[in-house]
Design a protein around this motif. Structure first.
Motif, PDB file in Angstrom:
ATOM      1  N   SER A  43     -20.015  -1.941 -16.458  1.00 51.35           N
ATOM      2  CA  SER A  43     -20.034  -1.204 -15.194  1.00 51.35           C
ATOM      3  C   SER A  43     -20.171  -2.163 -14.012  1.00 51.35           C
ATOM      4  N   LEU A  44     -20.992  -3.215 -14.169  1.00 51.66           N
ATOM      5  CA  LEU A  44     -21.130  -4.214 -13.108  1.00 51.66           C
ATOM      6  C   LEU A  44     -19.808  -4.935 -12.885  1.00 51.66           C
ATOM      7  N   PHE A  45     -19.137  -5.300 -13.965  1.00 53.74           N
ATOM      8  CA  PHE A  45     -17.828  -5.952 -13.856  1.00 53.74           C
ATOM      9  C   PHE A  45     -16.838  -5.052 -13.123  1.00 53.74           C
ATOM     10  N   ASN A  46     -16.834  -3.784 -13.476  1.00 56.13           N
ATOM     11  CA  ASN A  46     -15.907  -2.833 -12.864  1.00 56.13           C
ATOM     12  C   ASN A  46     -16.256  -2.588 -11.392  1.00 56.13           C
ATOM     13  N   PHE A  47     -17.549  -2.537 -11.094  1.00 56.41           N
ATOM     14  CA  PHE A  47     -17.983  -2.340  -9.706  1.00 56.41           C
ATOM     15  C   PHE A  47     -17.509  -3.486  -8.825  1.00 56.41           C
ATOM     16  N   ASN A  48     -17.673  -4.710  -9.322  1.00 52.28           N
ATOM     17  CA  ASN A  48     -17.212  -5.870  -8.560  1.00 52.28           C
ATOM     18  C   ASN A  48     -15.694  -5.874  -8.416  1.00 52.28           C
ATOM     19  N   ALA A  49     -15.004  -5.351  -9.427  1.00 46.44           N
ATOM     20  CA  ALA A  49     -13.543  -5.319  -9.375  1.00 46.44           C
ATOM     21  C   ALA A  49     -13.032  -4.415  -8.262  1.00 46.44           C
ATOM     22  N   ILE A  50     -13.817  -3.395  -7.904  1.00 48.75           N
ATOM     23  CA  ILE A  50     -13.400  -2.476  -6.843  1.00 48.75           C
ATOM     24  C   ILE A  50     -13.151  -3.238  -5.542  1.00 48.75           C
ATOM     25  N   PHE A  51     -14.052  -4.173  -5.216  1.00 49.15           N
ATOM     26  CA  PHE A  51     -13.907  -4.932  -3.974  1.00 49.15           C
ATOM     27  C   PHE A  51     -12.655  -5.815  -4.007  1.00 49.15           C
ATOM     28  N   VAL A  52     -12.381  -6.391  -5.158  1.00 53.48           N
ATOM     29  CA  VAL A  52     -11.179  -7.209  -5.293  1.00 53.48           C
ATOM     30  C   VAL A  52      -9.938  -6.348  -5.137  1.00 53.48           C
ATOM     31  N   ASN A  53      -9.930  -5.196  -5.798  1.00 54.03           N
ATOM     32  CA  ASN A  53      -8.763  -4.312  -5.730  1.00 54.03           C
ATOM     33  C   ASN A  53      -8.529  -3.801  -4.303  1.00 54.03           C
ATOM     34  N   VAL A  54      -9.616  -3.429  -3.628  1.00 54.87           N
ATOM     35  CA  VAL A  54      -9.484  -2.990  -2.236  1.00 54.87           C
ATOM     36  C   VAL A  54      -8.963  -4.137  -1.371  1.00 54.87           C
ATOM     37  N   GLY A  55      -9.439  -5.341  -1.645  1.00 53.24           N
ATOM     38  CA  GLY A  55      -8.965  -6.500  -0.899  1.00 53.24           C
ATOM     39  C   GLY A  55      -7.475  -6.725  -1.055  1.00 53.24           C
ATOM     40  N   TRP A  56      -6.978  -6.598  -2.296  1.00 54.93           N
ATOM     41  CA  TRP A  56      -5.535  -6.714  -2.527  1.00 54.93           C
ATOM     42  C   TRP A  56      -4.767  -5.640  -1.757  1.00 54.93           C
ATOM     43  N   ALA A  57      -5.286  -4.411  -1.764  1.00 54.55           N
ATOM     44  CA  ALA A  57      -4.604  -3.306  -1.080  1.00 54.55           C
ATOM     45  C   ALA A  57      -4.570  -3.529   0.432  1.00 54.55           C
ATOM     46  N   VAL A  58      -5.707  -3.947   1.002  1.00 51.61           N
ATOM     47  CA  VAL A  58      -5.772  -4.183   2.447  1.00 51.61           C
ATOM     48  C   VAL A  58      -4.850  -5.328   2.845  1.00 51.61           C
ATOM     49  N   LEU A  59      -4.861  -6.405   2.076  1.00 53.51           N
ATOM     50  CA  LEU A  59      -4.004  -7.548   2.378  1.00 53.51           C
ATOM     51  C   LEU A  59      -2.531  -7.177   2.329  1.00 53.51           C
ATOM     52  N   ALA A  60      -2.133  -6.440   1.283  1.00 57.82           N
ATOM     53  CA  ALA A  60      -0.725  -6.048   1.143  1.00 57.82           C
ATOM     54  C   ALA A  60      -0.307  -5.113   2.264  1.00 57.82           C
ATOM     55  N   ALA A  61      -1.177  -4.152   2.616  1.00 59.10           N
ATOM     56  CA  ALA A  61      -0.849  -3.226   3.698  1.00 59.10           C
ATOM     57  C   ALA A  61      -0.763  -3.957   5.037  1.00 59.10           C
ATOM     58  N   TRP A  62      -1.646  -4.932   5.255  1.00 60.28           N
ATOM     59  CA  TRP A  62      -1.613  -5.739   6.478  1.00 60.28           C
ATOM     60  C   TRP A  62      -0.298  -6.505   6.581  1.00 60.28           C
ATOM     61  N   MET A  63       0.144  -7.073   5.453  1.00 61.64           N
ATOM     62  CA  MET A  63       1.419  -7.798   5.448  1.00 61.64           C
ATOM     63  C   MET A  63       2.581  -6.859   5.739  1.00 61.64           C
ATOM     64  N   ALA A  64       2.521  -5.646   5.170  1.00 59.38           N
ATOM     65  CA  ALA A  64       3.619  -4.695   5.361  1.00 59.38           C
ATOM     66  C   ALA A  64       3.751  -4.301   6.822  1.00 59.38           C
ATOM     67  N   ARG A  65       2.634  -4.142   7.532  1.00 59.89           N
ATOM     68  CA  ARG A  65       2.677  -3.740   8.941  1.00 59.89           C
ATOM     69  C   ARG A  65       3.304  -4.811   9.819  1.00 59.89           C
ATOM     70  N   ARG A  66       3.322  -6.049   9.309  1.00 64.87           N
ATOM     71  CA  ARG A  66       3.855  -7.145  10.096  1.00 64.87           C
ATOM     72  C   ARG A  66       5.248  -7.572   9.649  1.00 64.87           C
ATOM     73  N   MET A  67       5.858  -6.767   8.813  1.00 68.11           N
ATOM     74  CA  MET A  67       7.227  -7.033   8.372  1.00 68.11           C
ATOM     75  C   MET A  67       8.166  -6.089   9.099  1.00 68.11           C
ATOM     76  N   GLY A  68       8.946  -6.608  10.004  1.00 68.86           N
ATOM     77  CA  GLY A  68       9.863  -5.762  10.761  1.00 68.86           C
ATOM     78  C   GLY A  68      10.951  -5.155   9.898  1.00 68.86           C
ATOM     79  N   THR A  69      11.250  -5.800   8.788  1.00 70.53           N
ATOM     80  CA  THR A  69      12.326  -5.320   7.912  1.00 70.53           C
ATOM     81  C   THR A  69      11.769  -4.701   6.637  1.00 70.53           C
ATOM     82  N   VAL A  70      10.525  -4.189   6.708  1.00 70.56           N
ATOM     83  CA  VAL A  70       9.880  -3.717   5.487  1.00 70.56           C
ATOM     84  C   VAL A  70      10.649  -2.584   4.814  1.00 70.56           C
ATOM     85  N   GLN A  71      11.283  -1.700   5.606  1.00 71.24           N
ATOM     86  CA  GLN A  71      12.027  -0.595   4.995  1.00 71.24           C
ATOM     87  C   GLN A  71      13.168  -1.119   4.136  1.00 71.24           C
TER      88      GLN A  71
END
Length: 221
Positions: A164-192
């Motif tokens: 459970s501790l391993f999984n709890f820590n993984a949540i922060f990593v997974n959220v970090g990946w999601a935030v980073l990817a979404a941030w990159m997408a917002r800055r791609m003019g040709t994302v569509q």
């Protein structure tokens, strides 16, 4: 339970392992790039839920049984490989909707993956991606006992707490990946326009992961 030194070592090792790119990270990043941070976070929660299945299995000995039985390992291995290949093929050959970013109906039933029904599909896609991967089960079976002291009175409980501790820590990593990817997408003019190529790349990667899993040998006793 481990002492403070070993507990900190366990947390650090878990974070590094969760940062390693694989099917889970690819699943999160793909959805975050296409449908935004919410879809990426939901994908991460689905993967986390799937991990809990393996943690409970390790705690009650199911994972040990699978490690000892080549038949059980093979059945789950082929199921997981088929699921990854199915995801990959659908992403590789799905046609995008005109003027909108596309999400395969295997993973999300809405056009953009942001509706309630679409997010439900994203969640369960991540869940099954993890549950049907026997390598995740064997990972917990091999990794967690290293941090459980010999002679621990309640080993299943120790498995559950550390998992459970391993999984709890993984949540922060997974959220970090999601935030980073979404941030990159917002800055791609040709994302569509890039979404189609993203789907092709992600589909090919899922196929590669599926083939790799299918070629994995059962663990030797």
């Amino acid at each position: 339970m481990p002492d403070l030194h070993h507990l900190l070592l366990f947390v650090a090792a878990g974070l590094l392992l969760n940062l390693t790119p694989g099917p889970d990270v690819l699943y999160i990043v793909t959805h975050a790039l296409r449908s935004g941070v919410r879809a990426g976070i939901v994908a991460g929660f689905g993967i986390t839920a799937g991990c809990f299945v393996h943690i409970f299995a390790a705690a009650v000995g199911v994972s040990a049984l699978m490690a000892a039985s080549s038949t059980a390992f093979t059945v789950l291995k082929w199921a997981g490989a088929a699921y990854l290949l199915w995801i990959g093929l659908r992403m590789l050959f799905a046609r995008p909707s005109p003027g909108a970013s596309k999400t395969p109906d295997l993973i999300a039933s809405s056009a953009d993956g942001s509706s309630a029904s679409g997010l439900k599909g994203v969640f369960f896609g991540g869940f099954w991606t993890n549950v049907l991967n026997p390598k995740v089960a064997l990972f917990f079976l091999a990794f967690l006992p290293q941090f459980i002291a010999p002679g621990t009175a309640n080993t299943p409980l120790a498995f559950l707490l550390l998992g459970s501790l391993f999984n709890f820590n993984a949540i922060f990593v997974n959220v970090g990946w999601a935030v980073l990817a979404a941030w990159m997408a917002r800055r791609m003019g040709t994302v569509q326009r890039a979404m189609r190529w993203l789907d092709r790349f992600a589909g090919a990667m899922f196929i590669a992961f599926g083939v790799k899993l299918a070629l994995t040998d059962a663990p030797t006793r």
